[in-house]
Scaffold this motif. Structure first.
Motif, PDB file in Angstrom:
ATOM      1  N   PRO A   1     -60.331  43.810  31.686  1.00 44.23           N
ATOM      2  CA  PRO A   1     -59.402  43.463  30.757  1.00 44.23           C
ATOM      3  C   PRO A   1     -60.072  43.075  29.342  1.00 44.23           C
ATOM      4  O   PRO A   1     -61.214  42.691  29.592  1.00 44.23           O
ATOM      5  N   PRO A   2     -59.389  43.729  28.111  1.00 48.55           N
ATOM      6  CA  PRO A   2     -60.263  43.471  27.016  1.00 48.55           C
ATOM      7  C   PRO A   2     -60.851  42.262  26.594  1.00 48.55           C
ATOM      8  O   PRO A   2     -61.798  41.983  25.988  1.00 48.55           O
ATOM      9  N   HIS A   3     -60.047  41.066  26.979  1.00 46.96           N
ATOM     10  CA  HIS A   3     -60.496  39.441  26.569  1.00 46.96           C
ATOM     11  C   HIS A   3     -61.861  39.307  27.494  1.00 46.96           C
ATOM     12  O   HIS A   3     -62.478  38.387  27.192  1.00 46.96           O
ATOM     13  N   LEU A   4     -62.071  40.139  28.456  1.00 44.76           N
ATOM     14  CA  LEU A   4     -63.372  39.706  29.247  1.00 44.76           C
ATOM     15  C   LEU A   4     -64.396  40.473  28.915  1.00 44.76           C
ATOM     16  O   LEU A   4     -65.605  40.151  29.272  1.00 44.76           O
ATOM     17  N   THR A   5     -64.313  41.277  27.977  1.00 45.32           N
ATOM     18  CA  THR A   5     -65.491  42.034  27.244  1.00 45.32           C
ATOM     19  C   THR A   5     -66.231  41.348  26.339  1.00 45.32           C
ATOM     20  O   THR A   5     -65.491  40.163  25.776  1.00 45.32           O
TER      21      THR A   5
ATOM     22  N   GLY B   1     -59.128  32.502  18.517  1.00 43.35           N
ATOM     23  CA  GLY B   1     -57.859  32.256  18.316  1.00 43.35           C
ATOM     24  C   GLY B   1     -56.752  33.411  18.779  1.00 43.35           C
ATOM     25  O   GLY B   1     -55.764  33.299  18.641  1.00 43.35           O
ATOM     26  N   PHE B   2     -57.229  34.422  19.036  1.00 40.58           N
ATOM     27  CA  PHE B   2     -56.558  35.859  19.580  1.00 40.58           C
ATOM     28  C   PHE B   2     -56.205  35.492  20.882  1.00 40.58           C
ATOM     29  O   PHE B   2     -57.032  35.249  21.549  1.00 40.58           O
ATOM     30  N   THR B   3     -54.976  35.694  21.280  1.00 40.77           N
ATOM     31  CA  THR B   3     -54.528  35.708  22.811  1.00 40.77           C
ATOM     32  C   THR B   3     -53.827  36.771  23.236  1.00 40.77           C
ATOM     33  O   THR B   3     -53.425  36.857  24.494  1.00 40.77           O
ATOM     34  N   TRP B   4     -53.431  38.002  22.307  1.00 39.28           N
ATOM     35  CA  TRP B   4     -52.935  39.215  22.961  1.00 39.28           C
ATOM     36  C   TRP B   4     -53.872  40.324  22.581  1.00 39.28           C
ATOM     37  O   TRP B   4     -54.098  40.624  21.391  1.00 39.28           O
ATOM     38  N   PHE B   5     -54.079  41.095  23.497  1.00 40.13           N
ATOM     39  CA  PHE B   5     -55.115  42.310  23.246  1.00 40.13           C
ATOM     40  C   PHE B   5     -54.664  43.720  23.927  1.00 40.13           C
ATOM     41  O   PHE B   5     -53.642  43.670  24.799  1.00 40.13           O
ATOM     42  N   LYS B   6     -54.966  44.721  23.203  1.00 36.46           N
ATOM     43  CA  LYS B   6     -54.795  46.023  23.780  1.00 36.46           C
ATOM     44  C   LYS B   6     -56.055  46.845  23.556  1.00 36.46           C
ATOM     45  O   LYS B   6     -56.457  46.930  22.539  1.00 36.46           O
ATOM     46  N   ASP B   7     -56.301  47.863  24.134  1.00 39.08           N
ATOM     47  CA  ASP B   7     -57.298  48.716  24.388  1.00 39.08           C
ATOM     48  C   ASP B   7     -56.751  50.071  23.838  1.00 39.08           C
ATOM     49  O   ASP B   7     -56.099  50.830  24.432  1.00 39.08           O
ATOM     50  N   TRP B   8     -57.151  50.547  22.634  1.00 40.97           N
ATOM     51  CA  TRP B   8     -56.677  51.777  22.145  1.00 40.97           C
ATOM     52  C   TRP B   8     -57.770  52.828  22.482  1.00 40.97           C
ATOM     53  O   TRP B   8     -58.392  53.320  21.754  1.00 40.97           O
ATOM     54  N   TYR B   9     -57.857  52.879  23.824  1.00 43.66           N
ATOM     55  CA  TYR B   9     -58.752  54.006  24.226  1.00 43.66           C
ATOM     56  C   TYR B   9     -58.564  55.445  23.920  1.00 43.66           C
ATOM     57  O   TYR B   9     -59.559  56.110  24.120  1.00 43.66           O
TER      58      TYR B   9
END
Length: 212
Positions: free
Chosen positions: A117-121, A131-139
């Motif tokens: 998950p992006p927030h664990l990188t 303070g960011f809480t929503w993530f998306k990987d534009w792979y």
């Protein structure tokens, strides 16, 4: 902010350019020595167009390391990298977003490639701390204008959204813990996933501790 450059006797400059729209500005960061200049990164800043479009920031074409006349400046994992993200994060308000290309960061790239998950990188966790809480990987960027793979992170619009996002992140974190441990035991990118697991423990023991 760039104290390491001063220690190396390197110069630093920012070139401002107009963007594609009146509300957009582009800032090119350069590192130099004597008459030789190398681009460090580019920041695109869209100031928003109310009431239709919110503000966003994009960081791209990032050089992890620059070598000029045997002088080596490493941006990746530096205090300057962290301070830059902290500084830019302060410009982002509720419901607004930041995009960061991650191909300069092999640790983040490989972790995402393995389904982290992006927030664990490495990069994603820095954004979570700011303070960011929503993530998306534009792979796989859509279309030729989107550039290289990047992480998109957004700040919540209100406390209700923040709590919802954090609960979702905590569930993702808890589920991925077992997979990260398996990667470590199987010696698959061991060093990367040891760092991932450290972030998992930190998140579960802090922000997720009182989540129900």
């Amino acid at each position: 902010m760039f104290n390491s450059l001063k220690n190396l006797n390197l110069d630093f400059k920012v070139v401002e350019k107009s963007g594609r729209f009146p509300e957009e500005k582009t800032f090119e960061f350069y590192v130099g020595y004597k008459d030789s200049w190398h681009r460090l990164l580019i920041i695109k800043f869209f100031h928003g167009r109310q009431p239709f479009y919110r503000k966003w920031i994009e960081i791209f074409f990032i050089s992890p390391e620059i070598v000029i006349s045997e002088k080596k400046y490493r941006f990746l994992n530096s205090e300057e990298e962290r301070k830059l993200i902290e500084c830019l994060s302060r410009f982002i308000d509720a419901g607004e977003r930041i995009f960061i290309e991650y191909i300069y960061d092999v640790e983040t790239w490989k972790a995402l490639e393995m389904g982290t998950p992006p927030h664990l990188t490495r990069l994603g966790f820095m954004l979570l701390e700011n303070g960011f809480t929503w993530f998306k990987d534009w792979y796989f960027p859509e279309g030729f204008m989107e550039g290289n793979p990047k992480i998109q992170a957004e700040k919540p619009v209100d406390d209700i959204a923040k709590n919802r996002h954090l609960k979702e992140l905590c569930i993702e974190t808890s589920i991925f813990a077992e997979k990260a441990m398996k990667f470590i035991q199987q010696n698959i990118y061991r060093k990367i996933f040891e760092s991932v697991y450290n972030r998992i423990e930190k998140i579960l023991n802090t922000m997720c501790k009182n989540m129900t």
